[in-house]
Write an enzyme that holds these catalytic residues in place. Structure first.
Site, short mmCIF file in Angstrom:
data_model
loop_
_atom_site.label_atom_id
_atom_site.label_comp_id
_atom_site.label_asym_id
_atom_site.label_seq_id
_atom_site.Cartn_x
_atom_site.Cartn_y
_atom_site.Cartn_z
N ASN A 32 0.80 -1.24 -0.11
CA ASN A 32 0.04 -0.22 -0.01
C ASN A 32 0.78 1.16 0.02
OD1 ASN A 32 -0.51 1.91 2.39
ND2 ASN A 32 0.09 0.07 3.30
N GLY A 85 -0.58 6.72 1.45
CA GLY A 85 0.09 7.97 1.74
C GLY A 85 -0.31 8.90 2.79
N LEU A 86 -0.63 8.35 4.00
CA LEU A 86 -1.23 9.00 5.25
C LEU A 86 -2.45 9.81 4.99
CD1 LEU A 86 2.05 9.27 7.17
CD2 LEU A 86 0.19 7.93 7.80
N CYS A 140 7.02 7.26 9.61
CA CYS A 140 6.95 8.10 8.40
C CYS A 140 8.05 9.09 8.07
CB CYS A 140 5.68 9.12 8.42
SG CYS A 140 5.49 9.86 10.15
N GLY A 162 0.95 -7.91 6.06
CA GLY A 162 0.32 -9.05 5.75
C GLY A 162 1.31 -10.48 5.94
N GLY A 215 1.61 -9.34 9.85
CA GLY A 215 1.28 -10.59 9.52
C GLY A 215 0.48 -11.47 10.13
N SER A 274 -3.61 -6.25 8.16
CA SER A 274 -4.02 -6.73 6.94
C SER A 274 -5.09 -7.82 7.37
CB SER A 274 -2.96 -7.14 6.06
OG SER A 274 -1.98 -6.24 6.05
C1 LIG Z 1 -3.62 0.19 3.95
C2 LIG Z 1 -2.90 0.43 5.15
C3 LIG Z 1 -2.84 1.64 6.06
C4 LIG Z 1 -1.84 1.95 7.02
N1 LIG Z 1 -1.94 3.01 7.68
C5 LIG Z 1 -1.21 3.21 8.72
C6 LIG Z 1 -1.09 4.47 9.47
O1 LIG Z 1 -2.11 5.46 9.19
N2 LIG Z 1 -0.58 4.27 10.79
C7 LIG Z 1 0.33 3.48 11.23
O2 LIG Z 1 0.86 3.77 12.17
N3 LIG Z 1 0.28 2.25 10.39
C8 LIG Z 1 -0.20 2.24 9.25
N4 LIG Z 1 -0.29 0.90 8.72
C9 LIG Z 1 0.67 0.01 9.27
C10 LIG Z 1 -0.11 -1.06 9.85
O3 LIG Z 1 -0.68 -0.48 11.27
C11 LIG Z 1 0.72 -2.38 10.22
O4 LIG Z 1 1.68 -1.58 11.09
C12 LIG Z 1 1.34 -3.17 9.27
O5 LIG Z 1 0.55 -3.25 8.33
C13 LIG Z 1 1.73 -4.48 9.68
O6 LIG Z 1 0.62 -5.20 10.08
P1 LIG Z 1 -0.34 -6.34 9.36
O7 LIG Z 1 0.73 -7.15 8.72
O8 LIG Z 1 -1.10 -6.97 10.32
O9 LIG Z 1 -0.87 -5.60 8.42
C14 LIG Z 1 -1.13 0.79 7.53
C15 LIG Z 1 -0.99 -0.46 6.98
C16 LIG Z 1 -1.92 -0.68 5.85
C17 LIG Z 1 -2.14 -1.93 5.19
#
Ligand SMILES: Cc1cc2nc3c(=O)[nH]c(=O)nc-3n(C[C@H](O)[C@H](O)[C@H](O)COP(=O)(O)O)c2cc1C
Length: 303
Positions: free
Chosen positions: A69, A72-73, A128, A216, A243, A265
């Site tokens: 992804n 872009g915050l 970031c 993921g 993940g 994810s």
């Molecule tokens: C679409 C998307 C948007 C995300 N936005 C943020 C965010 O705004 N701030 C943040 O700290 N992490 C953000 N993350 C990171 C997740 O919080 C997490 O740290 C990362 O996806 C790993 O966990 P996962 O594998 O369970 O997704 C985002 C992840 C995804 C997939």
């Protein structure tokens, strides 16, 4: 079997946490994740210093073992959150607000405003890019991480502070130790891993932003390694993520040293029920392995 977890004073019915950025900042959605999904705590999408639309589409692609992804915050900006906060303030389960900024002053300004609304904890997304250092990620520098954490800590008083780290740091354990020294009450690891995909027929990058963050199942080993190393470098608790999609993944993070476990994810793949299901699977594993409390296995892989 007891999944109840006390994470930096947040009394959670279980150790699962909605990761930041997955379901926005809307209070109704946050409530659903707790009430219907069964999460122990919920993290809001990172709130920034000003209104931001984020990157153009395509901004998320589904890959074989994860998501890439570059959203872009996107953020309404803290100034435009007042209406939403009226509802969010009524929430009576553990709510974590996430914040970001492009420099120390912005982080401090957002932290100050968010703290007025008294979330149960504030997570500083230092994963970031930093505008002053030409887009270098704050969390890759010990100095920058510490500066942000101490500036935020000053603004938020007694609200617990979580430092969210990037796996892109060459020594994440040192960054975590620096954040602890600067006043962080917990570490969250990991944010996404930088990646890129090219459409070979179009001969172009697929994401509009070219580069994105991988999340993921593909990044679980990266997250486990980071949590394992951080556990050996700090005394404060760790919110492990990257993940996790089921109970066994969560147990693996806890054995690496996590106190709480985040799912991002996994919600995309399995819906908000993923929290409830992961808890059932954790309980099943505990029963089979004669483990009564998660405390018995926290960090046990360290021998
Ligand atoms: C679409 C998307 C948007 C995300 N936005 C943020 C965010 O705004 N701030 C943040 O700290 N992490 C953000 N993350 C990171 C997740 O919080 C997490 O740290 C990362 O996806 C790993 O966990 P996962 O594998 O369970 O997704 C985002 C992840 C995804 C997939």
């Amino acid at each position: 079997m007891d999944l109840k977890t006390n994470f930096i004073g947040l009394k959670m019915q279980n150790p699962t946490v909605l990761a930041s950025g997955i379901l926005g900042t809307n209070s109704a959605l946050m409530k659903r994740v707790f009430e219907e999904g069964g999460a122990g705590a919920v993290t809001m999408k990172s709130i920034g210093p000003e209104e931001r639309n984020g990157h153009e589409n395509p901004s998320v692609i589904e890959l074989e073992h994860g998501l890439l992804n570059a959203v872009g915050l996107p953020s309404p900006g803290f100034q435009n959150m007042e209406e939403e906060w009226k509802e969010l303030e009524k929430i009576n389960f553990p709510l974590i607000a996430s914040i970001y900024g492009a420099n120390i002053e912005q982080f401090a300004a957002v932290a100050k405003n968010v703290a007025l609304h008294k979330p149960d904890a504030i997570e500083a997304n230092i994963s970031c890019p930093n505008t002053k250092e030409h887009g270098q990620i704050f969390g890759t520098s010990e100095e920058a991480s510490q500066a942000i954490i101490s500036a935020v800590k000053k603004e938020i008083g007694k609200i617990p502070l979580i430092a969210k780290l990037t796996p892109q740091a060459s020594n994440i354990a040192a960054i975590a130790a620096g954040c602890e020294k600067a006043g962080a009450d917990a570490i969250c690891a990991i944010n996404t891993v930088a990646g890129m995909c090219i459409d070979i027929d179009a001969r172009k990058p697929i994401l509009h932003n070219k580069f994105g963050g991988l999340s993921g199942p593909a990044i679980k080993p990266v997250g486990i390694k980071c949590v394992y190393q951080i556990f050996e470098s700090v005394k404060i608790p760790i919110l492990g993520m990257g993940g996790i999609s089921n109970g066994k993944d969560a147990i693996e993070y806890i054995q690496a040293g996590a106190t709480a476990v985040g799912i991002g994810s996994g919600v995309f793949y399995h819906g908000i029920e993923v929290f409830k299901k992961a808890c059932e699977e954790m309980e099943h594993w505990m029963k089979e392995n004669n483990v009564k409390s998660l405390k018995e296995i926290r960090g046990i892989a360290h021998g």
